[in-house]
Design a protein around this motif. Structure first.
Motif, short mmCIF file in Angstrom:
data_model
loop_
_atom_site.label_atom_id
_atom_site.label_comp_id
_atom_site.label_asym_id
_atom_site.label_seq_id
_atom_site.Cartn_x
_atom_site.Cartn_y
_atom_site.Cartn_z
N GLN A 39 10.79 3.74 20.98
CA GLN A 39 11.45 3.77 21.92
C GLN A 39 12.03 3.87 23.76
O GLN A 39 13.02 3.88 24.05
N ARG B 29 5.94 10.16 22.08
CA ARG B 29 7.25 11.63 22.58
C ARG B 29 7.35 11.34 24.35
O ARG B 29 5.58 10.90 24.32
N VAL C 256 9.44 16.56 24.38
CA VAL C 256 8.28 17.99 24.14
C VAL C 256 8.36 18.90 25.46
O VAL C 256 7.63 18.36 26.93
N ASP D 241 8.75 19.43 18.57
CA ASP D 241 9.70 19.28 20.10
C ASP D 241 9.97 20.74 20.06
O ASP D 241 10.05 21.35 19.26
N TYR E 203 17.66 14.38 25.92
CA TYR E 203 17.16 13.57 25.30
C TYR E 203 16.23 13.75 24.48
O TYR E 203 15.54 13.89 24.21
N PRO E 204 17.18 13.53 23.43
CA PRO E 204 16.96 14.15 22.11
C PRO E 204 16.07 13.22 21.07
O PRO E 204 16.08 12.75 21.25
N ASN E 205 14.71 14.41 20.17
CA ASN E 205 14.10 13.39 19.56
C ASN E 205 12.46 12.74 20.77
O ASN E 205 12.72 11.49 20.06
N LYS E 206 13.09 12.41 22.56
CA LYS E 206 12.27 12.32 23.32
C LYS E 206 11.60 12.87 23.84
O LYS E 206 10.36 11.86 24.74
N SER F 213 2.93 11.29 18.91
CA SER F 213 4.19 11.53 18.79
C SER F 213 5.10 10.29 19.34
O SER F 213 6.58 10.94 18.64
#
Length: 521
Positions: free
Chosen positions: A446, A485, A509, A520, A504-507, A483
């Motif tokens: 990512q 993240r 925590v 998350d 920042y979805p899924n990026k 993870s």
């Protein structure tokens, strides 16, 4: 009973240095690495140990150094002593690293008794040297990693000598007794079998023997005014004294109040190899060092980097610098045969900890989940961190299944399968390591560094902007490799941090300070 140092340089004989004449025969490819052990290729290399190695034994210790290749599959065995029947083992003792355990059986796997950690999925880390020991006496089997107990079984009912009634014709190092198992892939050295169970103190002593001897060599060198001490692959530590040294180099003075890394007072001191420098007194080394400094960094000018040491292996003064030849050539001419000039130019595309902004923003120290309670693990994890820092990685961490992992940015252009070792990096004793770990490497799916730093900036602005005269929220940001993240640690409420998760979805925590993130939020 036998000791295979596996430090040969040629041939197909694993010489038994125990004095008992139990030489082993190397089958398949014999790829000797000298002091770095025998390389097992994973397809046909193994050592045949003489038959009936366990005959008459009610107790046993099997002890060795091992380096598991990161590509090693499973199942496999480090060694297997016993018999086979068709394609199956038929009474055996073996140890494997995946999952880490020792098994003993009078028949096959259906009747085996395992000495295994409580976490039965625990695997021995790959890509770094480990010391493995199994001891058994009475009804107790104990499995150690680097001298530290990892598993204990107190109801073992099979003695080693009972297997095959004392007759075992499939006694192997690097090969399983099951035909369908994989051959071991990696390296081994200093393989030992004892006819008794070593105590925990003895296991720790054997596991750290090299490191303890090295500590003692360092202390003797310092205590007796030596110039240098270095590790020779053939004779071990060598201590070098000035050419005008007046003491007895064959009878060094021993400090009476010295303790090792574990706080123990040595009961004896090894007799290390000693010699005098043919070229240098302390004053002569200082003269060369002063001349180099005056030439490369005149009047404290730090335009060029400079590191000067005396290297006992070469009996030369070594100057590492990024100064051009026009600066260093006069020195090389003036001190020919006494001075070595080495380049300190940073490789293209690489970086060092003091030259990268990544470390300032994202650095987390790489350590194994189980801690670093022994000197071998501690050193090799420092090396993992050094590799990550020097090669501009995002992070390094311990994976419980495969060992050390280094994660790089998604846009990294270097070769992650051929990491550059930081030139001049030394251990705590000032020595350049002979071995480096081979961590598993990968790129973040990512993130580039810039993307992480963008999240960092946004998080700081979001949380700082929500602070007031009466409430000041804390915030730290780091990248979490396992993870993939970005972790924002803060005591700010969800009403403040919620927009970050939306942006920042899924990026991202969100975690409370000092609490490891699990998922998350």
């Amino acid at each position: 009973m036998l000791r295979y140092k596996l430090d040969e340089t040629s041939g197909t004989v694993a010489h038994d240095s125990s004095g008992n004449g139990r030489d082993g025969t190397v089958n398949g490819t014999a790829d000797w690495k000298g002091a770095d052990g025998l390389r097992f290729n994973g397809s046909n290399t193994y050592v045949k140990v003489p038959d009936n190695i366990m005959a008459g034994l009610s107790s046993i210790t099997v002890d060795f150094d091992v380096w598991i290749d990161p590509t090693m599959g499973k199942p496999y065995a480090f060694y297997g002593f016993g018999n086979t029947n068709g394609s199956n083992g038929n009474g055996y003792l073996f140890t494997t690293g995946n999952s880490f355990r020792t098994s003993i059986s009078m028949t096959d796997y259906t009747a085996k008794q395992d000495t295994i950690p409580s976490n039965t999925s625990y695997q021995l880390a790959r890509g770094m040297w480990k010391h493995v020991t199994y001891t058994q006496t009475g009804n107790t089997g104990v499995l150690y990693e680097n001298g530290v107990e990892k598993a204990r079984k107190t109801n073992v009912t099979i003695t080693p000598g009972a297997i095959g009634g004392g007759t075992t014709t499939a006694d192997y190092v690097g090969r399983s007794l099951y035909a369908n198992d994989l051959y071991f892939k990696g390296r081994m050295r200093d393989f030992r079998v004892y006819n008794r169970a070593l105590s925990s103190a003895e296991v720790q002593s054997v596991a750290n023997e090299t490191e303890e001897h090295w500590e003692q060599a360092q202390e003797l060198a310092s205590y007796n005014g030596a110039l240098d001490v270095f590790q020779d692959s053939t004779v071990g530590p060598v201590i070098i004294f000035p050419s005008d040294y007046t003491g007895d180099i064959d009878n060094l003075s021993v400090p009476t109040d010295w303790t090792d890394a574990y706080g123990n007072v040595p009961t004896s001191w090894p007799a290390f190899t000693t010699a005098k420098s043919p070229l240098f007194t302390v004053e002569q080394i200082a003269t060369v060092e002063d001349a180099v400094t005056a030439q490369v960094q005149p009047n404290g000018d730090l335009t060029y980097r400079l590191d000067i040491t005396y290297d006992g292996t070469q009996d030369r003064v070594v100057a590492r610098t990024n100064a051009p030849a026009s600066v260093t050539d006069p020195l090389a001419t003036q001190y020919v045969g006494r001075l070595v000039i080495e380049s300190d130019t940073t490789p293209s595309g690489k970086c060092r900890p003091d030259q990268t902004s990544v470390a300032n923003s994202l650095a987390t120290i790489a350590t194994p989940a189980g801690g670093t309670g022994d000197v071998t693990t501690e050193l090799q994890w420092k090396q993992v961190q050094a590799l990550a820092d020097y090669n501009c990685a995002l992070t390094a961490f311990d994976d419980p299944n495969i060992g050390p992992v280094i994660i790089f940015p998604s846009d990294y252009t270097g070769d992650i399968n051929n990491l550059q070792k930081p030139p001049g990096w030394t251990d705590q004793y000032g020595q350049v390591p002979a071995d480096w770990p081979a961590p598993t490497t990968a790129k973040s799916p990512q993130f580039t560094v810039a993307q992480i730093q963008d999240i960092q900036t946004s998080a700081v602005n979001q949380i700082a902007g929500a602070s007031s005269d009466t409430t000041n929220y804390s915030v730290t940001v780091h990248y979490d490799g396992p993870s993939d993240r970005v972790v924002v640690e803060t005591d700010a409420p969800a009403s403040v941090t919620g927009p970050l998760l939306t942006t920042y979805p899924n990026k991202v925590v969100i975690a409370t300070p000092s609490t490891p993130p699990l998922a998350d939020n």
